[in-house]
Design an enzyme around this catalytic site. Structure first.
Site, PDB file in Angstrom:
ATOM      1  N   HIS A   1    -110.084  -1.677   0.596  1.00  0.00           N
ATOM      2  CA  HIS A   1    -111.149  -0.822   0.078  1.00  0.00           C
ATOM      3  C   HIS A   1    -112.289  -1.640  -0.528  1.00  0.00           C
ATOM      4  CE1 HIS A   1    -108.995   2.930   0.762  1.00  0.00           C
ATOM      5  NE2 HIS A   1    -107.908   2.312   0.316  1.00  0.00           N
TER       6      HIS A   1
ATOM      7  N   ARG B   1    -107.242 -23.030 -32.332  1.00  0.00           N
ATOM      8  CA  ARG B   1    -108.066 -21.910 -32.774  1.00  0.00           C
ATOM      9  C   ARG B   1    -109.550 -22.142 -32.514  1.00  0.00           C
ATOM     10  NH1 ARG B   1    -105.374 -18.448 -36.362  1.00  0.00           N
ATOM     11  NH2 ARG B   1    -107.387 -17.698 -37.119  1.00  0.00           N
TER      12      ARG B   1
ATOM     13  N   CYS C   1    -111.567 -20.235 -34.992  1.00  0.00           N
ATOM     14  CA  CYS C   1    -111.839 -21.175 -36.087  1.00  0.00           C
ATOM     15  C   CYS C   1    -110.590 -21.368 -36.950  1.00  0.00           C
ATOM     16  CB  CYS C   1    -112.996 -20.732 -36.965  1.00  0.00           C
ATOM     17  SG  CYS C   1    -114.555 -20.506 -36.105  1.00  0.00           S
TER      18      CYS C   1
ATOM     19  N   LYS D   1    -107.150 -19.433 -29.362  1.00  0.00           N
ATOM     20  CA  LYS D   1    -105.845 -18.786 -29.297  1.00  0.00           C
ATOM     21  C   LYS D   1    -105.862 -17.386 -29.897  1.00  0.00           C
ATOM     22  CE  LYS D   1    -101.373 -18.867 -28.494  1.00  0.00           C
ATOM     23  NZ  LYS D   1    -100.928 -18.782 -27.092  1.00  0.00           N
TER      24      LYS D   1
ATOM     25  N   GLU E   1    -101.933 -11.115 -14.440  1.00  0.00           N
ATOM     26  CA  GLU E   1    -101.621 -12.219 -15.343  1.00  0.00           C
ATOM     27  C   GLU E   1    -101.721 -13.565 -14.621  1.00  0.00           C
ATOM     28  OE1 GLU E   1    -100.359 -14.376 -18.793  1.00  0.00           O
ATOM     29  OE2 GLU E   1    -101.500 -12.549 -18.381  1.00  0.00           O
TER      30      GLU E   1
ATOM     31  N   GLU F   1    -108.160 -19.221 -16.649  1.00  0.00           N
ATOM     32  CA  GLU F   1    -108.208 -19.711 -18.025  1.00  0.00           C
ATOM     33  C   GLU F   1    -108.148 -21.230 -18.098  1.00  0.00           C
ATOM     34  OE1 GLU F   1    -106.251 -16.725 -21.290  1.00  0.00           O
ATOM     35  OE2 GLU F   1    -104.881 -17.606 -19.841  1.00  0.00           O
TER      36      GLU F   1
ATOM     37  N   TRP G   1    -114.808 -22.595 -33.437  1.00  0.00           N
ATOM     38  CA  TRP G   1    -115.091 -21.938 -32.164  1.00  0.00           C
ATOM     39  C   TRP G   1    -116.411 -21.218 -32.363  1.00  0.00           C
ATOM     40  CZ3 TRP G   1    -115.937 -17.102 -29.998  1.00  0.00           C
ATOM     41  CH2 TRP G   1    -115.732 -16.992 -28.622  1.00  0.00           C
TER      42      TRP G   1
ATOM     43  N   LYS H   1    -104.226 -16.551 -15.818  1.00  0.00           N
ATOM     44  CA  LYS H   1    -103.763 -17.896 -16.149  1.00  0.00           C
ATOM     45  C   LYS H   1    -104.544 -18.944 -15.357  1.00  0.00           C
ATOM     46  CE  LYS H   1    -101.338 -17.258 -19.381  1.00  0.00           C
ATOM     47  NZ  LYS H   1    -102.243 -16.183 -19.567  1.00  0.00           N
TER      48      LYS H   1
ATOM     49  N   ASN I   1    -114.052 -18.555 -41.583  1.00  0.00           N
ATOM     50  CA  ASN I   1    -113.599 -17.992 -40.319  1.00  0.00           C
ATOM     51  C   ASN I   1    -114.025 -16.534 -40.319  1.00  0.00           C
ATOM     52  OD1 ASN I   1    -112.279 -17.264 -37.979  1.00  0.00           O
ATOM     53  ND2 ASN I   1    -110.230 -17.258 -38.874  1.00  0.00           N
ATOM     54  N   GLY I   2    -114.672 -16.090 -39.254  1.00  0.00           N
ATOM     55  CA  GLY I   2    -115.113 -14.700 -39.180  1.00  0.00           C
ATOM     56  C   GLY I   2    -116.597 -14.611 -38.918  1.00  0.00           C
TER      57      GLY I   2
END
Length: 627
Positions: free
Chosen positions: A522, A27, A2, A622, A499, A506, A74, A503, A100-101
Site C-alpha cells: 500500500h 544523560r 543532562c 537516556k 523496535e 539510533e 544534552w 535500534k 537539568n530541565g
C-alpha cells in the site's frame, strides 16, 4: 537529559565530580563542566564535546577544593559550545549554577535582567538563574533564602545545584519536576541526577521530591519546601552494587546489557510468578503477584497505555496481550500526544505509564493530567494509575497507585535493550493476572504460557551462543553503502519490527522504517530495490504464511531479505530469505521476547563495525526529562 553531580566533604571534589559525570554521561554528552570553591573564589572549567575533553583540561591544574558541582549537557537552549556549557556564573563570577530541565519563562527573565544592565555570556535558559539568585542574595540573610526567592520566579521543570564563593561551606540544591537525589556518606554528602553517580561512595540515598530544596554542609543535610518550612525525612539504603555499572569485559555497555537479558528474565519470573500455583489444582489465587489491588482491577473495562520511544513499542506488545489474553479493550498513545488530545473519558479505565527511567517528562505529565481531569468525577470515572518502570524510587512511582518494577538493574547504554525485554515481561505478568481475574482464558492455557515464559532465559542464551558470530559476520554487509532498511512484521511481532528499526537508526544512523507486513503493497513497496534490505519477523503462528507471502513480494523487487524465524522453520524459510536469524521454537504469543534479540545484535554489530559510539549515539540521551 543532562546530568548533575554535587559534592561537599573531605575529599578532593573534582575527582568525585568527574567520576560521577562519567556515570551520568549517558544523560548527555554535548559538553561538560565543573565549578569548585577554593580560596573564596569560583574555579570553573568547561569543555565542549565528550567528558574526556574536560578531564584533559582539569589534569593541567591542581585543585584541592572539597566542594563543587558538575554537569554533563544534552543541549536544549543554545548550541553545544563551551560558552553554553554548565556551570553558569553570575556577573562577578562568585556564584555558579548547574541545571537539568527547562526554564520556560527565561526570555521574560532575561529581558528583565538585561534592563538592569546584566550581560549574558550564553544562549542558555540556565544563565538567568545565577543572576536572579545574586540579586536576591544582596537582600537576604542566607544563600538558602536567596535561592528560595529566586525559585519563586522560575517556571518550568528543573533540578539545580548552587555553590557560592561567599558561602564556601554549603551546597544548595532544589527540585521541581526533574530528578535529583541526595547521597549520605561518612562526613561527606552528594547530590546527583541519578543514583549511578554516587554508588561508588554511598548507598544511603534520599530522593528529593517536587517543591523541595536542600542545604548540604559538612555537618549534614537540611531539607525544606519552597515555602521555607523544614521537612523531616529519612534516607534509605540501596542494595545495588557498583559493579552493575561496569562493562565487565564487554566492549560496550549495550553488548553487556544484551547478554544480561537471560538473567533479567529469570529475575522477573522469580519475582512475580507464584511457584505454588498449579493449573490443574484450580487455585483461587492468581498465578502472578504484581500487587494489583481490587480498586485497580474491579469492573475493569478499558486500558489506556502511555509511553514514548522503546517503551511505546513494549506497550504495543502489551496491547496485544491485554486484548488477546485478558480480553480488555486497550489503546496505546504517545504520551507527548495524549497530553494535548486526551481520549474521551471512559468509566472503569486503567491508565498505564511505561517508562524505563520513571522520569520521562511527557509520560509523567500525561499521567498527572489524566488524574487531574478525572479528579472531580464520580468514583467509576476517577483515574486508576499503574506504572511499568525500572526505577521503583522514581517520580512516576510517586504519582501512580501501583508500579510493576521491571527488575532490569541499571542500564547505561542509551539504546534500550534489557529494559525493553523487562517491560514486555511486565505486560505478560499483567495480562496473565487480569486474565485469571476475568476468567478470559482457561487455567490450563495460563499454565502453558507460564511454562513457555520459564524457558525464555535459556532460549535467549541459545540465541546468543549460536547466532552471535553469524550476526557479526552478516553485519559487515551493511556498513559501507547501505543507507536504508525496511522492517516488517504482523500481529504481536509488528512492534518487534518497529523496535528493530528504532535500534538500527539510533546507533548506526542508517535510516530504517517498519511497517505491518500487509501494508507494504500500500505504498512502502515503492522504496524497494537491491539497495534496500528488508528484515521480516516471521515467527510460526497465525500470521506466518502471510508474512512469508509479503516477504516474497519484497523479494520480487530485488530486495535482500533477512528473516527472523525459528530454527525448525529454517529449511522451509530458506526458499524465501537470503539470510536467516534463527531462534528456538516458541509459542507465537511468547515469541516477541526471542525475536527481538537477533535484531538488537544486528543493530549493535553494524554500529560497532562502523566505529560509532554505540553507548552514546549522537543527539540522544537516556532519560528525556523535559518536554
Amino acid at each position: 537529559m543532562c546530568g548533575i553531580v554535587g559534592y561537599i566533604g573531605t575529599q578532593a571534589a573534582t575527582d568525585i565530580l568527574i567520576a560521577g559525570l562519567e556515570r551520568l554521561e549517558y544523560r548527555g554528552y554535548d559538553s561538560a563542566g565543573v565549578a569548585t570553591v577554593e580560596a573564596d573564589k569560583i574555579n570553573c572549567v568547561k569543555a565542549k564535546g565528550k567528558l574526556f575533553n574536560l578531564r584533559e583540561k582539569l589534569e593541567q591544574t591542581e585543585n584541592k577544593s572539597q566542594i563543587g558541582i558538575g554537569h554533563t549537557r544534552w543541549a536544549t537552549h543554545g548550541k553545544p559550545e563551551e560558552h553554553n556549557a554548565h556551570p553558569h556564573l553570575n556577573a562577578d563570577m562568585s556564584l555558579a549554577v548547574v541545571q537539568n530541565g527547562i526554564i520556560e519563562n527565561y526570555l521574560e527573565l532575561k529581558s528583565e535582567l538585561i534592563s538592569k544592565g546584566i550581560e549574558f555570556r550564553s544562549e542558555t535558559d540556565t544563565e538567568v538563574i545565577p543572576h536572579i539568585i545574586s540579586i536576591f542574595l544582596a537582600n537576604s540573610s542566607s544563600l538558602l533564602e536567596a535561592v528560595q526567592k529566586a525559585i519563586a520566579r522560575l517556571e518550568g521543570a528543573f533540578a539545580i545545584a548552587i555553590v557560592d564563593a561567599n558561602n564556601p561551606f554549603e551546597l544548595i540544591v532544589a527540585r521541581q519536576q526533574a530528578p535529583l537525589i541526595l547521597g549520605f556518606g561518612q562526613g561527606e554528602f552528594f547530590c546527583a541526577s541519578d543514583i549511578t553517580a554516587v554508588l561508588p561512595y554511598t548507598r544511603t540515598i534520599l530522593n528529593l521530591e517536587n517543591g523541595e530544596i536542600a542545604r548540604l554542609t559538612p555537618l549534614g543535610v537540611e531539607i525544606y519546601n519552597f515555602a521555607g518550612e523544614r521537612i523531616s525525612r529519612f534516607p534509605r539504603t540501596l542494595d545495588w552494587n557498583p559493579v552493575q555499572t561496569e562493562k565487565q569485559g564487554f566492549r560496550h555497555y549495550m553488548l553487556k546489557e544484551i547478554y544480561e537479558q537471560p538473567a533479567v528474565v529469570r529475575t522477573c519470573l522469580d519475582t512475580y510468578i507464584n511457584p505454588n500455583w498449579h493449573a490443574d489444582e484450580n487455585p483461587d489465587y492468581s498465578p502472578v503477584n504484581i500487587g494489583l489491588t481490587p480498586n485497580l482491577t474491579d469492573d475493569l473495562k478499558h486500558i489506556q497505555i502511555l509511553a514514548c520511544g522503546t517503551s511505546w513499542h513494549a506497550a504495543l506488545v502489551g496491547k496485544y496481550l491485554l486484548e488477546q489474553v485478558s480480553g480488555i479493550p486497550t489503546t496505546v498513545d504517545y504520551a507527548s500526544e495524549f497530553r494535548y488530545s486526551p481520549k474521551p473519558i471512559i468509566p472503569n479505565t486503567l491508565t498505564i505509564g511505561v517508562t524505563q527511567s520513571g522520569e520521562t517528562a511527557d509520560t509523567i505529565a500525561a499521567l498527572e493530567s489524566e488524574r487531574a481531569r478525572r479528579a472531580d468525577l464520580e468514583p467509576k470515572f476517577q483515574a486508576k494509575l499503574l506504572a511499568v518502570t525500572n526505577r521503583a524510587e522514581s517520580s512516576i512511582a510517586q504519582i501512580c497507585d501501583r508500579i510493576i518494577d521491571t527488575q532490569a538493574g541499571i542500564e547505561i547504554g542509551v539504546a534500550a535493550t534489557k529494559t525493553f525485554v523487562a517491560q514486555v515481561m511486565g505486560f505478560y505478568f499483567l495480562s496473565l493476572d487480569l486474565a485469571f481475574r476475568q476468567k478470559t482464558i482457561s487455567n490450563s492455557r495460563i499454565g502453558e504460557i507460564i511454562e513457555g515464559l520459564r524457558h525464555i532465559p535459556s532460549q535467549i542464551e541459545t540465541i546468543l551462543d549460536t547466532q552471535a558470530e553469524y550476526i557479526e559476520e552478516l553485519a559487515h554487509d551493511f556498513t559501507a553503502e547501505t543507507e536504508d532498511f525496511i522492517f516488517i512484521g504482523r500481529g504481536i511481532n509488528f512492534p518487534i519490527a518497529l523496535e528493530g528499526a528504532l535500534k538500527l537508526k539510533e546507533i548506526s544512523y542508517i535510516h530504517a522504517e517498519a511497517y505491518p507486513a500487509g501494508e507494504m503493497k500500500h505504498g512502502p513497496i515503492a522504496l524497494l530495490d537491491n539497495k534496500v534490505p528488508v528484515v521480516a519477523v516471521a515467527m510460526p503462528g497465525s500470521v506466518y504464511d502471510k508474512v512469508i507471502s509479503n516477504a516474497q513480494e519484497a523479494k520480487a523487487r530485488d530486495a535482500r531479505l533477512i528473516g527472523v524465524t525459528t530454527a525448525m522453520n529454517a529449511t522451509e524459510a530458506a526458499h524465501t530469505f537470503d539470510d536467516m536469524l534463527t531462534v528456538p521454537e516458541v509459542d507465537e504469543l511468547i515469541s516477541p521476547v526471542l525475536s527481538v534479540i537477533p535484531l538488537q545484535m544486528l543493530s549493535y554489530h553494524i554500529a560497532a563495525i562502523k566505529g560509532l559510539d554505540v553507548d552514546q549515539p549522537r543527539n540522544l540521551a537516556k532519560s528525556v526529562t523535559v518536554e
